[in-house]
Design an enzyme around this catalytic site. Sequence first.
Site, PDB file in Angstrom:
ATOM      1  N   TYR A   1     -11.410  -0.044 -13.737  1.00 52.65           N
ATOM      2  CA  TYR A   1     -11.148  -0.224 -14.632  1.00 52.65           C
ATOM      3  C   TYR A   1     -11.942  -1.279 -15.709  1.00 52.65           C
ATOM      4  O   TYR A   1     -11.510  -1.801 -16.886  1.00 52.65           O
ATOM      5  CB  TYR A   1      -9.205  -1.314 -14.556  1.00 52.65           C
TER       6      TYR A   1
ATOM      7  N   SER B   1      -6.093 -10.640 -11.801  1.00 46.81           N
ATOM      8  CA  SER B   1      -4.870 -10.972 -11.556  1.00 46.81           C
ATOM      9  C   SER B   1      -4.810 -12.446 -11.886  1.00 46.81           C
ATOM     10  O   SER B   1      -3.402 -12.913 -11.955  1.00 46.81           O
ATOM     11  CB  SER B   1      -4.661 -11.095  -9.963  1.00 46.81           C
TER      12      SER B   1
ATOM     13  N   LYS C   1      -6.525  -6.657   3.113  1.00 52.42           N
ATOM     14  CA  LYS C   1      -5.531  -5.630   2.778  1.00 52.42           C
ATOM     15  C   LYS C   1      -5.801  -4.900   3.752  1.00 52.42           C
ATOM     16  O   LYS C   1      -3.811  -4.943   4.576  1.00 52.42           O
ATOM     17  CB  LYS C   1      -6.134  -4.170   1.609  1.00 52.42           C
TER      18      LYS C   1
HETATM   19  P1  NAP Z   1     -13.696   0.030  -0.567  1.00 48.96           P
HETATM   20  O1  NAP Z   1     -12.856  -0.445  -0.577  1.00 48.96           O
HETATM   21  O2  NAP Z   1     -15.052  -0.483  -0.729  1.00 48.96           O
HETATM   22  O3  NAP Z   1     -14.364   2.014  -0.486  1.00 48.96           O
HETATM   23  C1  NAP Z   1     -15.432   2.062  -1.764  1.00 48.96           C
HETATM   24  C2  NAP Z   1     -15.400   3.711  -1.628  1.00 48.96           C
HETATM   25  O4  NAP Z   1     -16.714   4.288  -3.196  1.00 48.96           O
HETATM   26  C3  NAP Z   1     -15.873   4.248  -0.567  1.00 48.96           C
HETATM   27  O5  NAP Z   1     -15.134   5.794  -0.519  1.00 48.96           O
HETATM   28  C4  NAP Z   1     -17.271   4.072  -0.528  1.00 48.96           C
HETATM   29  O6  NAP Z   1     -17.889   5.602  -0.221  1.00 48.96           O
HETATM   30  C5  NAP Z   1     -17.582   4.798  -2.476  1.00 48.96           C
HETATM   31  N1  NAP Z   1     -18.749   4.593  -2.564  1.00 48.96           N
HETATM   32  C6  NAP Z   1     -19.137   3.855  -2.942  1.00 48.96           C
HETATM   33  N2  NAP Z   1     -19.878   3.642  -2.974  1.00 48.96           N
HETATM   34  C7  NAP Z   1     -21.048   4.792  -3.177  1.00 48.96           C
HETATM   35  C8  NAP Z   1     -21.774   5.537  -3.659  1.00 48.96           C
HETATM   36  N3  NAP Z   1     -23.267   5.103  -4.472  1.00 48.96           N
HETATM   37  N4  NAP Z   1     -21.915   7.083  -3.875  1.00 48.96           N
HETATM   38  C9  NAP Z   1     -20.226   7.460  -3.454  1.00 48.96           C
HETATM   39  N5  NAP Z   1     -19.751   6.735  -2.921  1.00 48.96           N
HETATM   40  C10 NAP Z   1     -19.206   5.590  -3.123  1.00 48.96           C
HETATM   41  O7  NAP Z   1     -13.083  -0.409  -2.558  1.00 48.96           O
HETATM   42  P2  NAP Z   1     -11.700   0.185  -2.692  1.00 48.96           P
HETATM   43  O8  NAP Z   1     -11.081  -1.551  -2.111  1.00 48.96           O
HETATM   44  O9  NAP Z   1     -10.903   1.178  -2.037  1.00 48.96           O
HETATM   45  O10 NAP Z   1     -12.250   0.083  -4.984  1.00 48.96           O
HETATM   46  C11 NAP Z   1     -13.198   1.165  -4.913  1.00 48.96           C
HETATM   47  C12 NAP Z   1     -13.162   0.961  -6.380  1.00 48.96           C
HETATM   48  O11 NAP Z   1     -11.625   1.264  -7.248  1.00 48.96           O
HETATM   49  C13 NAP Z   1     -12.517  -0.231  -6.891  1.00 48.96           C
HETATM   50  O12 NAP Z   1     -14.045  -0.090  -8.434  1.00 48.96           O
HETATM   51  C14 NAP Z   1     -11.843  -1.039  -7.266  1.00 48.96           C
HETATM   52  O13 NAP Z   1     -12.426  -2.247  -8.368  1.00 48.96           O
HETATM   53  C15 NAP Z   1     -11.402  -0.170  -7.702  1.00 48.96           C
HETATM   54  N6  NAP Z   1      -9.437  -0.461  -7.512  1.00 48.96           N
HETATM   55  C16 NAP Z   1      -8.902  -0.527  -8.734  1.00 48.96           C
HETATM   56  C17 NAP Z   1      -7.475  -0.493  -8.797  1.00 48.96           C
HETATM   57  C18 NAP Z   1      -6.441  -1.011  -9.696  1.00 48.96           C
HETATM   58  O14 NAP Z   1      -5.283  -1.625  -9.810  1.00 48.96           O
HETATM   59  N7  NAP Z   1      -6.553  -0.007 -10.893  1.00 48.96           N
HETATM   60  C19 NAP Z   1      -6.642  -0.963  -7.805  1.00 48.96           C
HETATM   61  C20 NAP Z   1      -7.598  -1.209  -6.170  1.00 48.96           C
HETATM   62  C21 NAP Z   1      -8.670  -1.096  -6.434  1.00 48.96           C
HETATM   63  P3  NAP Z   1     -18.383   5.528   1.396  1.00 48.96           P
HETATM   64  O15 NAP Z   1     -16.730   5.753   2.540  1.00 48.96           O
HETATM   65  O16 NAP Z   1     -18.694   6.194   1.990  1.00 48.96           O
HETATM   66  O17 NAP Z   1     -18.901   4.381   1.863  1.00 48.96           O
END
Ligand code: NAP
Length: 515
Positions: A473, A264, A311
């Site tokens: 990404y 960002s 968030k």
């Molecule tokens: P978060 O709140 O930490 O959630 C992570 C998710 O991934 C949870 O559902 C978790 O499952 C799952 N997970 C983690 N390790 C896992 C594993 N080994 N096996 C299966 N599931 C697993 O993170 P978030 O904020 O949602 O972000 C997630 C991703 O989205 C990140 O890579 C982030 O960079 C990306 N993102 C991209 C954008 C964009 O603009 N493109 C915006 C926001 C986020 P559990 O609940 O079972 O732990």
Amino acid sequence: MICLCLTASTIEEDRAAFLANKEFVQLVELRVDRLKQDQFGLIVPFLASLRDDYQMKAILTLRLAEDGGSWAYGEDERRQLIHRTVDQLCAGGAKAAGLAYVDLEAGKDFGELETFVRSCACTIIRSRHNFAGTPADLLEQVEALYSTTISDASSQDPVIAKFACTCRGVADLLLLVKTTAQLRKHGRRFVVLGMGAFGVPSRILSSKLGSLWTYTSSQQVPGQAAAPGHMDPALLAQGFRFAQIGAATKVFGIIGNPVMHSRSPAFHNSRFDAEQVDAVYVPFMVDDLASFFQLASELAIAGLSVTIPHKEAVRAYLTVEDELVREIGACNTLVSRSKSWYGTNTDAPGFFAPLALLLESRPGIKRKALVLGAGGAARAIVQSLLSHGFSVLLVNRGLERAQVLVNDFLKWYPQMIEARGLDDLDYHDADFLDYCHVIVQTTSLGMQGPDSNKDALEHYQYRGHEIVYDIVYVPEQTVFLRRARQAACTVINGRPMFDEQARLQSQLFFEALKT
Ligand code: NAP
């Protein structure tokens, strides 16, 4: 000014680091304590060349181990080397242009050496480092640096006070920022900087806070050891437009933990640059939101992006939150309006924009989607899909978390969403397959790091008609997305979502600049 610390063991390596960065810096600090002894004879010609060939000011520093340096010889040898270097640089009557600064630590009596250095029109930097933390009496400790053993100073502040302390959390950064406000009020000449990731904003905003310069280390040239929190001078000069930052510069930023990997700052600072506005966007590592919001008011921060893990918790600091924040339960954008915080969420519209383009070309597609993951990002995505008429099957490793999310959304969108555990899936079940017209991957699997080789839906056989969207990404193509592409599915990666949510934030930030 940006000061480049030269910390190699040879003058040749230091010269290379200087030449690679000279267009970005206005000052160099030669860390003589890092040099090998056989390099000492090259110090004067090197400093003279900086002065004469490049009109570059220099700081001479020989730091003892007890003060965080590497000087391996005796105290007498240290003083003799400082004396000899200053003397030789001033030879031939070139006193005023001899050497700009000598760094002498606080708490030691330099007596005659100090008198001599001053007589050569060289300014003394009285420095102190606190690697353990930021002392509660920081202001008193900085003020104490001005009381020097020498009383013949003609200027009001005969020394420049330099204090570098480790910011252990955002509360320490707040204390540092408040201290600089007092020092500015007292008309002091100082350099007060925070070490470590929490201290980074004090380095980017150093000129706004009143510090005379900020220290950097070259991270592109081998042999240069960066101090904790040092940035690369090119990144600071170009990425953050350091030269433009001043007292009136409006501050924006991103709060997160971790936050330094975020793209960002590059996005928003390049927007500010393109529009030539007096604003800067700073990464704030935040462990404690209450202290951060005090800091935000101290710095009159105009707008913020929010990332993991704040968030949801940030909602407690909003005066006004829009409907998106209420439905999603998370806020990723804050704008200051009349000294209160307005919160919205640009992840949801950011996610839907690239999908909407594809849907236009496939008007007959069934509005049913499979969403993998139940984290913060999934909430925004689920809201977006539901509000656009999709029914959603939410699948997560942990069923409990998925169920909580589903229950939250059922209040707004009855019967449109259900949860299932990843291990409970029957990949041949017609009900399940009926959701797989749009498949959205929102877990952190596939993201650069230890899980980069993992496919979030490894047992699913693509049929080729699915739209497959991975919001990760970095890298641009995850294992999950590659397999979908190979099966002739239509794919979208996370980059357009990132760009769109940032573009929407940028619009809000530019509106905030007008008020
Ligand atoms: P978060 O709140 O930490 O959630 C992570 C998710 O991934 C949870 O559902 C978790 O499952 C799952 N997970 C983690 N390790 C896992 C594993 N080994 N096996 C299966 N599931 C697993 O993170 P978030 O904020 O949602 O972000 C997630 C991703 O989205 C990140 O890579 C982030 O960079 C990306 N993102 C991209 C954008 C964009 O603009 N493109 C915006 C926001 C986020 P559990 O609940 O079972 O732990």
